[in-house]
Write a protein that holds these residues in place. Structure first.
Motif, PDB file in Angstrom:
ATOM      1  N   SER A 123      -7.449  -3.120   1.772  1.00 32.62           N
ATOM      2  CA  SER A 123      -6.417  -2.954   0.751  1.00 32.62           C
ATOM      3  C   SER A 123      -6.637  -1.673  -0.040  1.00 32.62           C
ATOM      4  O   SER A 123      -7.772  -1.229  -0.237  1.00 32.62           O
ATOM      5  CB  SER A 123      -6.400  -4.153  -0.205  1.00 32.62           C
ATOM      6  OG  SER A 123      -7.626  -4.242  -0.908  1.00 32.62           O
ATOM      7  N   TYR A 124      -5.531  -1.100  -0.477  1.00 31.97           N
ATOM      8  CA  TYR A 124      -5.545   0.072  -1.340  1.00 31.97           C
ATOM      9  C   TYR A 124      -4.521  -0.173  -2.439  1.00 31.97           C
ATOM     10  O   TYR A 124      -3.565  -0.936  -2.258  1.00 31.97           O
ATOM     11  CB  TYR A 124      -5.193   1.339  -0.554  1.00 31.97           C
ATOM     12  CG  TYR A 124      -6.153   1.616   0.581  1.00 31.97           C
ATOM     13  CD1 TYR A 124      -7.345   2.285   0.355  1.00 31.97           C
ATOM     14  CD2 TYR A 124      -5.870   1.174   1.871  1.00 31.97           C
ATOM     15  CE1 TYR A 124      -8.241   2.520   1.390  1.00 31.97           C
ATOM     16  CE2 TYR A 124      -6.753   1.406   2.914  1.00 31.97           C
ATOM     17  CZ  TYR A 124      -7.939   2.079   2.669  1.00 31.97           C
ATOM     18  OH  TYR A 124      -8.818   2.297   3.688  1.00 31.97           O
ATOM     19  N   THR A 125      -4.708   0.495  -3.568  1.00 30.59           N
ATOM     20  CA  THR A 125      -3.829   0.281  -4.712  1.00 30.59           C
ATOM     21  C   THR A 125      -2.913   1.477  -4.902  1.00 30.59           C
ATOM     22  O   THR A 125      -3.383   2.597  -5.120  1.00 30.59           O
ATOM     23  CB  THR A 125      -4.648   0.058  -5.996  1.00 30.59           C
ATOM     24  OG1 THR A 125      -5.518  -1.061  -5.802  1.00 30.59           O
ATOM     25  CG2 THR A 125      -3.725  -0.205  -7.176  1.00 30.59           C
ATOM     26  N   SER A 126      -1.624   1.236  -4.809  1.00 29.97           N
ATOM     27  CA  SER A 126      -0.650   2.289  -5.055  1.00 29.97           C
ATOM     28  C   SER A 126      -0.541   2.522  -6.554  1.00 29.97           C
ATOM     29  O   SER A 126      -0.399   1.575  -7.333  1.00 29.97           O
ATOM     30  CB  SER A 126       0.711   1.891  -4.481  1.00 29.97           C
ATOM     31  OG  SER A 126       1.638   2.942  -4.630  1.00 29.97           O
ATOM     32  N   ASP A 127      -0.650   3.775  -6.968  1.00 25.67           N
ATOM     33  CA  ASP A 127      -0.627   4.102  -8.392  1.00 25.67           C
ATOM     34  C   ASP A 127       0.715   3.726  -9.014  1.00 25.67           C
ATOM     35  O   ASP A 127       1.780   3.991  -8.437  1.00 25.67           O
ATOM     36  CB  ASP A 127      -0.882   5.594  -8.579  1.00 25.67           C
ATOM     37  CG  ASP A 127      -1.188   5.946 -10.016  1.00 25.67           C
ATOM     38  OD1 ASP A 127      -2.371   5.903 -10.396  1.00 25.67           O
ATOM     39  OD2 ASP A 127      -0.240   6.248 -10.758  1.00 25.67           O
ATOM     40  N   SER A 161      -1.424   7.185  -1.094  1.00 22.84           N
ATOM     41  CA  SER A 161      -1.078   7.569   0.276  1.00 22.84           C
ATOM     42  C   SER A 161      -1.601   6.553   1.280  1.00 22.84           C
ATOM     43  O   SER A 161      -0.894   6.154   2.217  1.00 22.84           O
ATOM     44  CB  SER A 161      -1.648   8.955   0.591  1.00 22.84           C
ATOM     45  OG  SER A 161      -1.095   9.941  -0.257  1.00 22.84           O
ATOM     46  N   LEU A 162      -2.840   6.116   1.097  1.00 21.44           N
ATOM     47  CA  LEU A 162      -3.424   5.145   2.020  1.00 21.44           C
ATOM     48  C   LEU A 162      -2.745   3.786   1.896  1.00 21.44           C
ATOM     49  O   LEU A 162      -2.577   3.073   2.894  1.00 21.44           O
ATOM     50  CB  LEU A 162      -4.929   5.023   1.768  1.00 21.44           C
ATOM     51  CG  LEU A 162      -5.757   6.261   2.115  1.00 21.44           C
ATOM     52  CD1 LEU A 162      -7.224   6.042   1.758  1.00 21.44           C
ATOM     53  CD2 LEU A 162      -5.621   6.623   3.593  1.00 21.44           C
ATOM     54  N   ALA A 163      -2.340   3.418   0.685  1.00 15.49           N
ATOM     55  CA  ALA A 163      -1.619   2.155   0.501  1.00 15.49           C
ATOM     56  C   ALA A 163      -0.298   2.187   1.256  1.00 15.49           C
ATOM     57  O   ALA A 163       0.087   1.216   1.925  1.00 15.49           O
ATOM     58  CB  ALA A 163      -1.384   1.897  -0.988  1.00 15.49           C
ATOM     59  N   TRP A 164       0.405   3.312   1.164  1.00 15.39           N
ATOM     60  CA  TRP A 164       1.680   3.448   1.889  1.00 15.39           C
ATOM     61  C   TRP A 164       1.439   3.406   3.393  1.00 15.39           C
ATOM     62  O   TRP A 164       2.170   2.729   4.134  1.00 15.39           O
ATOM     63  CB  TRP A 164       2.364   4.759   1.498  1.00 15.39           C
ATOM     64  CG  TRP A 164       3.684   4.965   2.182  1.00 15.39           C
ATOM     65  CD1 TRP A 164       4.903   4.520   1.772  1.00 15.39           C
ATOM     66  CD2 TRP A 164       3.903   5.657   3.423  1.00 15.39           C
ATOM     67  NE1 TRP A 164       5.875   4.893   2.673  1.00 15.39           N
ATOM     68  CE2 TRP A 164       5.293   5.588   3.691  1.00 15.39           C
ATOM     69  CE3 TRP A 164       3.074   6.321   4.315  1.00 15.39           C
ATOM     70  CZ2 TRP A 164       5.857   6.168   4.830  1.00 15.39           C
ATOM     71  CZ3 TRP A 164       3.634   6.895   5.452  1.00 15.39           C
ATOM     72  CH2 TRP A 164       5.008   6.817   5.697  1.00 15.39           C
ATOM     73  N   ALA A 165       0.402   4.111   3.860  1.00 16.08           N
ATOM     74  CA  ALA A 165       0.109   4.144   5.295  1.00 16.08           C
ATOM     75  C   ALA A 165      -0.220   2.751   5.823  1.00 16.08           C
ATOM     76  O   ALA A 165       0.240   2.354   6.902  1.00 16.08           O
ATOM     77  CB  ALA A 165      -1.047   5.101   5.569  1.00 16.08           C
ATOM     78  N   ALA A 166      -1.018   2.004   5.069  1.00 15.50           N
ATOM     79  CA  ALA A 166      -1.370   0.648   5.495  1.00 15.50           C
ATOM     80  C   ALA A 166      -0.133  -0.239   5.559  1.00 15.50           C
ATOM     81  O   ALA A 166       0.001  -1.073   6.461  1.00 15.50           O
ATOM     82  CB  ALA A 166      -2.404   0.056   4.542  1.00 15.50           C
ATOM     83  N   SER A 167       0.797  -0.037   4.627  1.00 16.97           N
ATOM     84  CA  SER A 167       2.028  -0.834   4.638  1.00 16.97           C
ATOM     85  C   SER A 167       2.897  -0.504   5.841  1.00 16.97           C
ATOM     86  O   SER A 167       3.743  -1.311   6.243  1.00 16.97           O
ATOM     87  CB  SER A 167       2.825  -0.606   3.348  1.00 16.97           C
ATOM     88  OG  SER A 167       3.450   0.674   3.338  1.00 16.97           O
ATOM     89  N   GLU A 168       2.677   0.680   6.428  1.00 18.06           N
ATOM     90  CA  GLU A 168       3.417   1.102   7.616  1.00 18.06           C
ATOM     91  C   GLU A 168       2.695   0.729   8.908  1.00 18.06           C
ATOM     92  O   GLU A 168       3.129   1.093   9.996  1.00 18.06           O
ATOM     93  CB  GLU A 168       3.648   2.615   7.573  1.00 18.06           C
ATOM     94  CG  GLU A 168       4.646   3.062   6.524  1.00 18.06           C
ATOM     95  CD  GLU A 168       6.069   2.646   6.867  1.00 18.06           C
ATOM     96  OE1 GLU A 168       6.453   2.756   8.048  1.00 18.06           O
ATOM     97  OE2 GLU A 168       6.796   2.203   5.956  1.00 18.06           O
ATOM     98  N   GLY A 169       1.574   0.016   8.791  1.00 17.09           N
ATOM     99  CA  GLY A 169       0.876  -0.473   9.974  1.00 17.09           C
ATOM    100  C   GLY A 169      -0.278   0.370  10.461  1.00 17.09           C
ATOM    101  O   GLY A 169      -0.890   0.048  11.488  1.00 17.09           O
TER     102      GLY A 169
END
Length: 322
Positions: free
Chosen positions: A186-190, A272-280
């Motif tokens: 998990s990552y936290t989107s600002d 950025s990493l949170a968005w990427a993880a949400s995209e798979g």
């Protein structure tokens, strides 16, 4: 079941005719597995695991079905072959014009960055090496652009280029280190970060190195799944992230001088990493100068490690580019 726009985003397997004759005398068929990115009246576009896309004419489809998403991570990021990773990074920073020469990719984009204006030398060109280099020289000569080759340091192609008289370039286009990481859970989107599919004028002004905004946007906005992250009003920090297949690519993390040492770069990376993880995406790469110690220190806590170095080579004095 009709294959239409309702399938966009789903992972499917589609069996279609290739136009040839199969081993039993009937139509030859093949399967394509991946996520549907677009469907129109005649074609379905499927993104494969490596981020490449395959277009299948609906008139050739025999059958299709939805399938579960693939299991989480089948191999670690560091296990990927350097040439394969080079092709993935190229899809994440696509040239305006791209021409295949066997496994090589001739790229041109109005001189916006070396990556988009060089031949990516991976695998085999499918013809004798000297003849392939002649094709490269002709390609860039026709476009009034200098010939430049991007190649993995220490590879067989690097050795062959050196033997052919192609020498490493100096300065900004000297080359870079490619680092990779397995993404975490998990990552936290600002909360105040803005995430957009396009780069506005303010974002571009902070990126810099843009003499031709049209070419810059064509390259950076080119992938199907890309996000431009920014913080501040007015903007004081930016970043770009792209997802191709299972890979995320981080780039263009910039913070205004007056706003540094406030954790803004970390917040850009985390978002950025949170968005990427949400995209798979479950793996990530980045490319930076080995001398950029601040960038390397920024990414280290996220598990990024060296994968390979690449260098740009140019024809020696014995070659004519005019």
């Amino acid at each position: 079941m009709t294959l239409d726009a309702a399938a966009v985003g789903a992972r499917i397997v589609v069996r279609h005719e290739t136009g040839g004759t199969g081993p039993t005398g009937g139509p030859q068929m093949t399967d394509v597995v991946g996520h549907v990115r677009a469907v129109d009246d005649s074609v379905v576009t499927v993104e494969l695991r490596d981020g490449s896309t395959r277009s299948v004419e609906l008139s050739t489809v025999v059958t299709w079905k939805r399938v579960p998403d693939r299991p989480v991570r089948r191999r670690r990021a560091v296990a990927i072959d350097p040439d394969e990773l080079t092709r993935i990074t190229s899809r994440g920073w696509p040239a305006v014009e791209s021409v295949a020469l066997g496994d090589w990719e001739l790229r041109h984009a109005g001189r916006f960055t070396g990556r988009a204006n060089s031949v990516a030398v991976t695998g085999s060109p499918g013809l004798p090496f000297a003849e392939a280099l002649d094709r490269v020289l002709a390609f860039y000569r026709e476009r009034s652009a200098p010939a430049l080759a991007q190649v993995v340091v220490g590879s067989e192609n690097d050795r062959l280029l050196a033997a052919a008289g192609w020498t490493p370039t100096a300065g900004y286009h000297g080359g870079a280190v490619v680092q990779v990481a397995d993404l975490g859970a998990s990552y936290t989107s600002d909360a105040v970060a803005r995430v957009s599919p396009t780069a506005d004028d303010e974002w571009l002004s902070h990126y810099g190195r843009v003499d031709d905004p049209a070419s810059a946007r064509a390259v950076m906005e080119g992938p199907a799944r890309v996000a431009f992250v920014s913080i501040g009003a007015p903007t004081v920090a930016i970043g770009r992230v792209v997802v191709t297949g299972e890979w995320a690519g981080l780039s263009a993390v910039e913070v205004d001088v007056a706003a540094r040492r406030q954790g803004l770069a970390r917040r850009i990376v985390e978002t950025s990493l949170a968005w990427a993880a949400s995209e798979g995406a479950d793996k990530a790469y980045l490319q930076t100068m080995r001398s950029n110690t601040a960038a390397l220190a920024l990414y280290r806590p996220y598990g990024f490690v060296d994968h390979h170095d690449y260098v740009y080579r140019e024809p020696g004095t014995g070659f004519s580019q005019g």
